[in-house]
Structures are given as C-alpha cells and as structure tokens.
Design an enzyme around this catalytic site. Structure first.
Site, PDB file in Angstrom:
ATOM      1  CG  HIS A  50      -1.865  -1.149   1.203  1.00 28.39           C
ATOM      2  ND1 HIS A  50      -1.514  -2.387   1.646  1.00 28.39           N
ATOM      3  CD2 HIS A  50      -3.129  -1.242   0.753  1.00 28.39           C
ATOM      4  CE1 HIS A  50      -2.529  -3.205   1.489  1.00 28.39           C
ATOM      5  NE2 HIS A  50      -3.525  -2.542   0.940  1.00 28.39           N
TER       6      HIS A  50
ATOM      7  CG  HIS B  17      -8.875   0.830  13.659  1.00 29.30           C
ATOM      8  ND1 HIS B  17      -8.645   2.170  13.681  1.00 29.30           N
ATOM      9  CD2 HIS B  17      -8.862   0.475  12.365  1.00 29.30           C
ATOM     10  CE1 HIS B  17      -8.483   2.611  12.455  1.00 29.30           C
ATOM     11  NE2 HIS B  17      -8.613   1.609  11.645  1.00 29.30           N
TER      12      HIS B  17
ATOM     13  NE  ARG C 212     -21.161  11.679  10.420  1.00 29.26           N
ATOM     14  CZ  ARG C 212     -20.154  10.854  10.651  1.00 29.26           C
ATOM     15  NH1 ARG C 212     -19.546  10.861  11.820  1.00 29.26           N
ATOM     16  NH2 ARG C 212     -19.741  10.035   9.714  1.00 29.26           N
TER      17      ARG C 212
ATOM     18  CB  CYS D 212     -26.124  13.760   8.510  1.00 25.14           C
ATOM     19  SG  CYS D 212     -24.677  12.770   8.159  1.00 25.14           S
TER      20      CYS D 212
ATOM     21  CE1 TYR E  28     -21.134  12.513   4.956  1.00 25.72           C
ATOM     22  CE2 TYR E  28     -18.891  13.331   5.104  1.00 25.72           C
ATOM     23  CZ  TYR E  28     -20.019  12.812   5.700  1.00 25.72           C
ATOM     24  OH  TYR E  28     -20.026  12.572   7.054  1.00 25.72           O
TER      25      TYR E  28
HETATM   26  N1  MTE Z   1     -16.790  19.904  10.921  1.00 26.01           N
HETATM   27  C1  MTE Z   1     -15.711  19.422  11.551  1.00 26.01           C
HETATM   28  N2  MTE Z   1     -14.691  20.249  11.803  1.00 26.01           N
HETATM   29  N3  MTE Z   1     -15.632  18.117  11.904  1.00 26.01           N
HETATM   30  C2  MTE Z   1     -16.657  17.237  11.649  1.00 26.01           C
HETATM   31  O1  MTE Z   1     -16.566  16.057  11.996  1.00 26.01           O
HETATM   32  N4  MTE Z   1     -18.858  16.925  10.600  1.00 26.01           N
HETATM   33  C3  MTE Z   1     -19.643  17.400   9.481  1.00 26.01           C
HETATM   34  C4  MTE Z   1     -20.042  18.859   9.670  1.00 26.01           C
HETATM   35  N5  MTE Z   1     -18.907  19.644  10.044  1.00 26.01           N
HETATM   36  C5  MTE Z   1     -17.799  17.731  10.965  1.00 26.01           C
HETATM   37  C6  MTE Z   1     -17.825  19.102  10.649  1.00 26.01           C
HETATM   38  C7  MTE Z   1     -20.851  16.642   9.240  1.00 26.01           C
HETATM   39  S1  MTE Z   1     -20.658  15.198   8.369  1.00 26.01           S
HETATM   40  C8  MTE Z   1     -22.085  17.093   9.587  1.00 26.01           C
HETATM   41  S2  MTE Z   1     -23.483  16.252   9.126  1.00 26.01           S
HETATM   42  C9  MTE Z   1     -22.272  18.325  10.343  1.00 26.01           C
HETATM   43  O2  MTE Z   1     -21.021  18.901  10.701  1.00 26.01           O
HETATM   44  C10 MTE Z   1     -23.038  18.051  11.605  1.00 26.01           C
HETATM   45  O3  MTE Z   1     -23.160  19.208  12.354  1.00 26.01           O
HETATM   46  P1  MTE Z   1     -23.709  19.139  13.822  1.00 26.01           P
HETATM   47  O4  MTE Z   1     -22.888  18.163  14.598  1.00 26.01           O
HETATM   48  O5  MTE Z   1     -23.649  20.528  14.329  1.00 26.01           O
HETATM   49  O6  MTE Z   1     -25.140  18.651  13.721  1.00 26.01           O
END
Ligand code: MTE
Length: 584
Positions: free
Chosen positions: A126, A150, A227, A274, A412
């Site tokens: 890898h 993990h 999230r 999300c 995503y």
């Molecule tokens: N921003 C940072 N810095 N780190 C993260 O993990 N997660 C993203 C986004 N911004 C994330 C992030 C995702 S996938 C989502 S769906 C939203 O934040 C969720 O926002 P919330 O936790 O305020 O609902």
C-alpha cells in the site's frame, strides 16, 4: 471439520468455512511458521491478506472503509478459529529493537498489547498509505484510541497474522505507564443530553428521538443531532484566530472579537441534514458502510454570525478573483492522529452570493455555539449538506480547487446501485452539495397503537436543499393507496416583529413541520402504514422506494418514509365491526 496441525497447536475450522476463501489465511498462518524460506512466507501471506489491513493504522475513515470492506468481502462468513495447546514461544524484543524498524528497508514493526508485529509487507503493498508509517517503530494503541472501530475482533485477527515477537516485559511496563498518562483523545468531549440516541460514542454521533423532533420548530441545541468525525477540539476563545487565505492581498487573521465587531451580525434559520440521514433504510435493502442513522440526523436552528461574503470582501476578494477562484475551502481545528484536519469546500458562487446567506456563525439559537456544534466558530452553508458546514473553523481558503480532504474527495458522494466497493471510483462522482427533497414521519413512532378515538394524527418534517421551499406534503394512512394534504407549519411563530414570515424565493433554508389528523380508514385492518412524501418549489418529489436509490455509502436516502403502527379501536367500535363482519 478440518483440523490443521501446525506449530501453533490445532486450528479447528467449520466444514463450510474450510471450503471458503478464508481457509487460505488459516493455512497461510501455519505455513508462515512452517515454511523455511522467507520467499515462501511472503507468498503465503500475500495470497491471503491482500488489502485486509488497509484500515488498521490509517488516520482516515476512507482507508478504513476500503480496508475493512475488502477484508469482509474476502471473509464470506465469520470463522471460529480455536487454538489448543501451548502458545508459541515468540522471540522477545526490546523497544529499541522495535524502534529500529521504521522504514521499508529496515522493516516496519509496530507493537500492540505486548505483541510485536512486522507489517512491512502490508506497507509495501500500500505505497500511498503513508499514515501507516506514523506508528512505525511504536505502539498502535494511541492510533486506535482515535478510531474505536479498529478495536474489533476481526481486525485483531488480521493483525495476529503479522506477529513476530513479544515486547520485553520491562518495555511493556513502560509503555503501559505512558499510555495511562496520555489521556483518551475523547476525554474532554462535552457532556451530552441523555435523550440523544447514540450511534457512536467515540467519535460522538447521535440523533434526537423522533418523538421530540417535531415538537418545536427550532430544535433545542442540546438535542440537535451531532455528527463528529474526530474528538471535539478544545478551543480557547481569547486566543482563537481565523485565517482567511488565498487572496492576492495575503492572509487576513481575525480574532473572535473582530469577527463580532467588524462585521454586521446576520441571523439565519437553517436546517442541517447529514447526507447519511435515513441510512438505516438503505441498510435494510442491502448492507451499506456508515453509521446507521435513522430518520433524525436532521435538525433546525437559528444561526448568527458574520456573513462569509463580508469577510471575504474584507480579505480583498473582488469579482476579479472569480476568473481563477472556484471554491471556498474550510478547515476545521479537529485533527486525527496524523494531524490531518477535517475539511470540506463549497462553490465560490454560493459563498459570495448576497442571497447565499453563508455564515461564519458564532451563535446557535441565541447562545455561543456549543462545543459539539463548533465553538467558537463554524461555517453555516444554508441549503447544503451537513458535511460542508465545517465546525471549529480554523481556516478559510479561496482556491481554484476543491478541498483535498478525504471528506470532500472520497466520501459524501452518490453512486448507482450498480456500483460496489470493487468498482467504485470516487473521482467519477461530484461531491454532494445541495440535498434532495426530504420528509419523514416523526409521530407516531413505529409500532405505536393509534386510532382509539377513531382518528389518526401523524406529524413530521419536510425540507429541501438549495433554498427550495417545501410547497406540499402528502400523507397516506394506507401504505400509499390514498393521500391527504398535510398542514404545513413554517417559522411564523418564531419570527419576531418586523421580520418577514415567508422566506424570499430560493432562500427557504429551514424545514417545515407538517401534521395530518384524519379518520381511521374504514377498511383498516390491525395495522396501518403511514407514508409521507414532500414536494419542493421546483416540483421535485421523493422516490417511492429505496432500492433504486441504494448506494454503497447509504447517502441521499429520501424515499417515501413509511411507519407501521397498530390499530387500537375503542371497544364499542370493535363490537360494531364484529357485528358487521358476522352480518356479511
Ligand atoms: N466539521 C468538523 N470540523 N468536523 C466534523 O466532523 N462533521 C460534518 C459537519 N462539520 C464535521 C464538521 C458533518 S458530516 C455534519 S453532518 C455536520 O457537521 C453536523 O453538524 P452538527 O454536529 O452541528 O449537527
């Protein structure tokens, strides 16, 4: 039953398993110890563990997803491997000896719980997986602490194939002392509301109970879905600085106070969703990778802060920049074990549009941002998938390129149901930005008893991406045969004096709550299927079933939402029904 005798003792395999691909590794592990030449050892390992360790040490979910998937694909069913007899006597190595193996030339060794593992071949196979080398010559535990996933039996089983020795007792003791001193990276995560339904603790991911979600148009911050991909960073508001880079004038650095005092405060009510909301329904069609979100990875809040547009203008942005700039990249302050930060980007046009309403928000629901939601500053990109609303914002970059982050490039994104993990090419699909129209039933809950007063009340939410207003929600109480119009509720009650209740066209950033009260269908049996579907201002509507929109990451799940409930009639009505039945 197949019994394989090797220097480890007896390895017992089930009859079906013995036929499967997974026998090869079991045999290979014996071969590794029996084969005399290094070449033979190489062959036997290579034959079986092609991609299996890809997620072991890497700091990103991408590699993890690929690696574990590949291993799972090879491992058609779990295997019961039992070792009987005396454990092997592995050679004992000192920490210094392990540390001297940090390169492909010298070999790449790591330790885990006192075992010494030679993962040179895995690293060699890898070449792009440079993150793996971060753990070279040292312990795996600090890396795995970041990704609890993990720590699973099958990952440990894979690792065991690479075991070459034991760490000396003295060095193991030292390591254990060190690890008890070095804190859990999640130890400073904030406290959370007990009502949240937790999908993963570390990192923390949780959604509100559906029964509570449609109770209020504005979701209380405590139960707003959360999230996180990484530990919540602790940011000191006084020393915090935002950097704005990429413009010819150089870097603009702003403190939180400057963000608040130099730019007008702008407030937007916006729903965040999300991309994985309702993934559990895709999982029921065919397993997908990702957190098993139900229908409430979505919430609605008011956000206040400086407009990104104003800050970019202060940093020297002018329409001239649109000749070379295409994207605005955001970098979070949360980082993985290798120091890589969360990142994402949005189109420049959205960021600078006067009616784009993109915020650098420092308040949520009238309070400073809570730690889980990005304190002290986050991007709020109304109408755009949650992933681009970067929390704990450290840097904004004006660029010709999208963010190179894993979450922009290799996650995503949407794919055809025909695409699987062997054929997926993440470069072939655009990053999700605006989300499609969505709605769900949040009341009654699945399995509840309804109809004892001859009526059924159903409630839920509806929302669409890109500022497209939800113009209609259709609800069915009979699985989609007949439909009723739901009553829609926007933010009218929350909108203060002098502010417009209805958003201007194209700027409907917030959801609508909906409600239907209707007589129990005359031909209802013991069960009802409540279904909802929304229509937005572009007349987009939701697909009726999940299977045709299934995709391997379980994103964009927006088929008609269905909830099955039990019918509970009052006794008098039940007697009437029995009588009617007998007369017929
Ligand atoms: N921003 C940072 N810095 N780190 C993260 O993990 N997660 C993203 C986004 N911004 C994330 C992030 C995702 S996938 C989502 S769906 C939203 O934040 C969720 O926002 P919330 O936790 O305020 O609902």
């Amino acid at each position: 039953m197949l019994l394989v005798r090797c220097c480890l003792g007896l390895t017992r395999l089930g009859p079906v398993q013995a036929q499967r691909h997974r026998v090869a590794p079991a045999l290979a592990s014996c071969a590794v110890r029996l084969c005399s030449t290094r070449e033979e050892q190489r062959w036997s390992r290579r034959a079986s563990w092609k991609h299996a360790l890809a997620g072991l040490l890497a700091g990103t979910g991408a590699v993890l997803v690929y690696g574990l998937h590949q291993h799972k694909a090879e491992q058609a069913e779990p295997i019961a491997v039992q070792t009987i007899g005396k454990p092997p006597a592995f050679p004992v190595y000192t920490q210094d000896e392990v540390t001297s193996h940090r390169t492909l030339e010298d070999g790449v060794w790591v330790t885990y719980k006192g075992g010494v593992y030679d993962i040179t071949e895995f690293v060699a196979m890898h070449p792009g997986g440079d993150k793996i080398l971060l753990a070279a010559g040292g312990a795996l535990e600090p890396f795995w602490a970041l990704y609890a996933v993990h720590n699973s039996e099958h990952v440990l089983e894979i690792l065991s194939e690479y075991k070459v020795g034991e760490l000396s007792a003295e060095d193991l003791k030292k390591q254990q002392q060190q690890s008890s001193q070095s804190s859990d990276p999640y130890a400073s995560d904030p406290e959370r509301h007990p009502a949240l339904r937790v999908n993963s603790l570390k990192p923390f991911n949780a959604e509100p109970p559906p029964e509570l979600l449609a109770d209020s148009y504005i979701t209380p911050s405590a139960i707003f879905f959360k999230r996180n991909h990484l530990p919540v960073p602790q940011v000191d508001a006084a020393s915090y600085r935002l950097q704005v880079d990429g413009l010819p004038g150089g870097t603009l650095t702003l403190s939180l106070d400057e963000l608040k005092s130099r730019f007008p405060k702008h407030t937007v009510t916006a729903t965040l969703q999300c991309a994985g909301n309702r993934r559990s329904e895709m999982n029921r069609v065919k397993p997908v990778k990702g957190l098993n979100w139900n229908a409430t990875a979505i919430s609605n809040a008011t956000w206040s802060g400086a407009r990104l547009r104003d800050v970019l203008l202060a940093a020297g942005y002018s329409p001239d920049a649109a000749r070379w700039a295409r994207h605005i990249q955001f970098e979070g302050l949360d980082r993985d074990a290798s120091g890589t930060t969360y990142g994402a980007s949005i189109p420049l046009s959205k960021a600078v549009a006067e009616d784009g309403d993109v915020l650098l928000a420092y308040e949520m629901n009238g309070e400073p941002l809570p730690a889980d939601h990005g304190f002290p500053l986050r991007a709020v990109v109304p109408g755009t998938v949650g992933a681009r609303n970067v929390k704990w914002l450290g840097r904004v970059v004006v660029s010709g390129q999208e963010s190179s982050s894993h979450w922009q490039q290799n996650d995503y994104k949407g794919f055809s149901p025909a695409t699987d993990w062997d054929t997926v090419d993440f470069r072939s699909a655009p990053a999700i930005q605006e989300l499609p129209v969505q709605s769900a039933v949040t009341w009654p809950p699945e399995g509840a008893a309804v109809g004892d007063d001859g009526q059924v009340t159903a409630r839920g939410y509806a929302w669409s991406g890109g500022g497209r207003e939800v113009v209609r929600v259709d609800v069915s109480l009979d699985g989609g045969r007949t439909w009723q119009l739901a009553r829609l509720r926007g933010g009218e009650e929350e909108v203060g004096e002098g502010r417009e209740a209805a958003p201007p066209p194209g700027r409907a950033w917030a959801w609508k709550l909906w409600e239907v009260t209707a007589p129990l269908p005359a031909d209802a049996g013991d069960e009802l299927e409540i279904v909802c579907k929304a229509v937005d201002s572009s007349y987009n509507t939701q697909p009726d079933t999940v299977a045709p929109i299934w995709n391997l990451r379980g994103v964009l799940s927006n088929a008609w939402h269905r909830v099955r409930v039990k019918v509970q009639r009052d006794e008098e009505e039940e007697e009437d029904q029995d009588r009617d039945g007998q007369e017929q």
